[in-house]
Design a protein around this motif. Structure first.
Motif, mmCIF file in Angstrom:
data_model
loop_
_atom_site.group_PDB
_atom_site.id
_atom_site.type_symbol
_atom_site.label_atom_id
_atom_site.label_comp_id
_atom_site.label_asym_id
_atom_site.label_seq_id
_atom_site.Cartn_x
_atom_site.Cartn_y
_atom_site.Cartn_z
ATOM 1 N N ARG A 80 1.239 -1.102 0.027
ATOM 2 C CA ARG A 80 -0.201 -0.381 0.127
ATOM 3 C C ARG A 80 0.777 1.007 0.196
ATOM 4 N NH1 ARG A 80 -3.089 -1.490 4.776
ATOM 5 N NH2 ARG A 80 -3.397 -3.878 4.240
ATOM 6 N N GLY A 81 1.815 0.915 0.880
ATOM 7 C CA GLY A 81 2.892 2.431 0.626
ATOM 8 C C GLY A 81 3.938 2.300 -0.409
ATOM 9 N N ILE A 82 4.001 1.130 -1.038
ATOM 10 C CA ILE A 82 5.418 1.001 -1.585
ATOM 11 C C ILE A 82 5.189 0.639 -2.964
ATOM 12 C CG2 ILE A 82 7.879 -0.246 -1.712
ATOM 13 C CD1 ILE A 82 7.750 -0.573 0.837
ATOM 14 N N GLY A 83 4.772 1.396 -4.314
ATOM 15 C CA GLY A 83 5.576 1.546 -5.617
ATOM 16 C C GLY A 83 6.711 0.966 -5.930
ATOM 17 N N ARG A 84 6.540 0.009 -7.311
ATOM 18 C CA ARG A 84 7.445 -1.030 -7.790
ATOM 19 C C ARG A 84 7.666 -1.818 -9.146
ATOM 20 N NH1 ARG A 84 9.681 -6.544 -5.263
ATOM 21 N NH2 ARG A 84 11.811 -7.192 -5.120
ATOM 22 N N LEU A 158 1.570 2.912 -18.635
ATOM 23 C CA LEU A 158 1.052 2.636 -17.760
ATOM 24 C C LEU A 158 1.256 2.008 -16.470
ATOM 25 C CD1 LEU A 158 -1.960 2.552 -17.903
ATOM 26 C CD2 LEU A 158 -2.169 0.190 -18.748
ATOM 27 N N THR A 159 2.119 0.883 -16.641
ATOM 28 C CA THR A 159 2.104 1.005 -14.965
ATOM 29 C C THR A 159 3.084 1.793 -14.163
ATOM 30 O OG1 THR A 159 3.327 -1.447 -15.913
ATOM 31 C CG2 THR A 159 3.617 -0.751 -14.305
ATOM 32 N N LEU A 160 3.849 2.835 -14.577
ATOM 33 C CA LEU A 160 4.360 3.841 -13.806
ATOM 34 C C LEU A 160 2.822 4.312 -13.088
ATOM 35 C CD1 LEU A 160 6.908 5.494 -12.775
ATOM 36 C CD2 LEU A 160 6.458 7.124 -14.893
ATOM 37 N N LEU A 161 2.130 5.113 -14.640
ATOM 38 C CA LEU A 161 1.035 5.537 -13.811
ATOM 39 C C LEU A 161 0.424 5.050 -13.105
ATOM 40 C CD1 LEU A 161 -0.408 8.557 -15.224
ATOM 41 C CD2 LEU A 161 -2.185 6.819 -16.145
ATOM 42 N N ILE A 162 0.282 3.913 -13.465
ATOM 43 C CA ILE A 162 -0.797 3.096 -12.186
ATOM 44 C C ILE A 162 -0.633 3.472 -10.942
ATOM 45 C CG2 ILE A 162 -1.330 0.626 -11.888
ATOM 46 C CD1 ILE A 162 -2.607 0.500 -14.694
ATOM 47 N N LYS A 169 4.203 5.900 -0.549
ATOM 48 C CA LYS A 169 5.257 6.601 0.317
ATOM 49 C C LYS A 169 6.855 6.428 -0.771
ATOM 50 C CE LYS A 169 2.966 6.505 4.253
ATOM 51 N NZ LYS A 169 2.619 5.549 5.511
ATOM 52 N N LEU A 170 7.202 5.828 -1.041
ATOM 53 C CA LEU A 170 7.571 5.664 -2.076
ATOM 54 C C LEU A 170 7.690 4.669 -3.177
ATOM 55 C CD1 LEU A 170 11.353 4.726 -1.241
ATOM 56 C CD2 LEU A 170 10.259 3.189 -0.066
ATOM 57 N N LEU A 171 8.880 4.822 -4.075
ATOM 58 C CA LEU A 171 8.484 4.207 -5.810
ATOM 59 C C LEU A 171 10.405 3.739 -5.356
ATOM 60 C CD1 LEU A 171 6.968 4.022 -7.745
ATOM 61 C CD2 LEU A 171 7.771 6.074 -9.119
ATOM 62 N N LEU A 172 9.851 2.543 -6.093
ATOM 63 C CA LEU A 172 11.267 1.695 -6.385
ATOM 64 C C LEU A 172 11.128 0.885 -7.638
ATOM 65 C CD1 LEU A 172 10.836 -0.575 -3.048
ATOM 66 C CD2 LEU A 172 12.621 1.171 -2.983
ATOM 67 N N LEU A 173 12.341 1.729 -8.578
ATOM 68 C CA LEU A 173 12.339 1.365 -9.721
ATOM 69 C C LEU A 173 13.446 1.071 -10.099
ATOM 70 C CD1 LEU A 173 11.914 4.652 -11.053
ATOM 71 C CD2 LEU A 173 9.510 3.410 -10.530
ATOM 72 N N ASP A 174 14.030 -0.622 -10.732
ATOM 73 C CA ASP A 174 14.802 -1.666 -11.303
ATOM 74 C C ASP A 174 14.783 -1.585 -12.360
ATOM 75 O OD1 ASP A 174 16.215 -3.392 -10.720
ATOM 76 O OD2 ASP A 174 15.538 -4.929 -8.799
ATOM 77 N N LYS A 187 11.843 9.287 -22.807
ATOM 78 C CA LYS A 187 10.046 9.423 -22.467
ATOM 79 C C LYS A 187 9.178 8.663 -21.145
ATOM 80 C CE LYS A 187 5.964 9.913 -25.102
ATOM 81 N NZ LYS A 187 4.975 10.113 -26.276
ATOM 82 N N VAL A 188 9.582 7.617 -21.063
ATOM 83 C CA VAL A 188 9.390 7.413 -19.968
ATOM 84 C C VAL A 188 10.557 7.861 -18.347
ATOM 85 C CG1 VAL A 188 9.554 4.915 -18.381
ATOM 86 C CG2 VAL A 188 8.449 5.022 -20.713
#
Ligand SMILES: Nc1ncnc2c1ncn2[C@@H]1O[C@H](COP(=O)(O)OP(=O)(O)OP(=O)(O)O)[C@@H](O)[C@H]1O
Ligand SMILES: [Mg+2]
Length: 269
Positions: A80-84, A158-162, A169-174, A187-188
């Protein structure tokens, strides 16, 4: 905002194949800070994300997010608090559902509305069109298109948008742009910058592209053999070229940043 305290992880502990992948990692991030992470293959970058997200439990150490110790929470509780986001654009969206159904799922989860009743109202649709138009990929006119038939770049955008529709609170981009062609990757990345800045989302981004690591965010950390070996920000980071950074790495760890992907990106940069 995020405090990682002395995290250690050894895989296959107690066997001949035991290997320590996180060897006492500590890191503190301020709210809305955007930090890029680079390091050789196998340095432990993705494992660090797994420990933060809860898909791997550390042997020692703790993870504090927004003042709360989440070290013992399960992955779905932290989600809920972390996007990945991952390298593979197929992660994070449901291929058989349409664009509008994927977006409706996010809202229904956040609002507690019964999922997949998907009684999509015209108010939802106009909101979806509006947020999709920000991607500038024409997806606002394709609400009924199944996500599985989008291109990799469209699907990752779209995944980034979602992942950020309800700002985490925190976004993890691997390495979330590594599988995309250079124009789409750019662009992304621009979308990533705009969305995280607009919502003040605290972000960690792993990349093998050194110029992206220096261009995005305000701080760059380097990992080697399960440790943070360099932490650059402010004046020390400003104006640093790709070559400067590789040279700094070599002086610090006494070896080259050894990744085929990194060398390719330097050529492209
Ligand atoms: N579940 C696991 N079980 C055993 N070993 C693992 C596991 N996950 C990762 N490892 C090992 O941990 C080490 C670090 O892996 P990790 O994926 O964190 O590296 P990385 O820095 O993300 O590398 P890359 O740049 O190649 O993505 C590797 O040696 C890997 O094989
Ligand atoms: Mg990795």
């Amino acid at each position: 905002m995020l405090s990682i305290r002395n995290v250690r992880k050894t895989f296959e502990a107690g066997t001949a194949g035991a290997h320590t992948v996180l060897d006492g990692v500590s890191l503190h991030l301020e709210p809305a800070e955007f930090v890029t992470i680079i390091g050789s293959n196998g340095a432990g970058k993705s494992t660090l994300f797994a420990v933060i997200a809860g898909s791997v439990f550390p042997d020692e150490g703790s993870i504090i997010l927004d003042g709360r110790d989440i070290s013992r929470e399960k992955e779905h509780q932290r989600a809920r608090g972390i996007g990945r986001l991952f390298q593979d654009p197929r992660h994070g969206t449901a291929p058989g559902l349409t664009i509008e159904e994927n977006l409706a799922l996010v809202y229904s989860r956040a609002s507690g509305r019964f999922p997949l009743s998907l009684a999509l109202r015209s108010a939802d649709r106009s909101l979806f069109r509006q947020v999709l138009s920000r991607l500038d990929m024409g997806l606002e006119d394709r609400l009924k298109t199944p996500v599985g038939s989008l291109s990799g770049g469209q699907r990752q955008a779209l995944t980034l948008l979602i992942a950020t529709l309800v700002p985490p609170k925190l976004l993890l981009l691997d390495e979330h742009t590594a599988a995309l062609d250079p124009v789409t990757a750019k662009k992304v990345l621009n979308l990533t910058r705009d969305i995280t800045a607009a919502h003040g989302i605290t972000t960690l981004m792993i990349t093998h592209n050194i110029s992206s690591a220096l261009e995005m965010g305000t701080r760059t950390i380097m990992m080697n053999k399960g440790r943070l070996v360099m932490d650059l920000r402010g004046g020390e980071r400003a104006g640093l070229s790709v070559e400067d950074l590789l040279a700094r790495y070599k002086t610090t760890v006494h070896e080259n940043l050894d990744s085929d992907k990194i060398l390719l990106d330097v050529e492209k940069a």
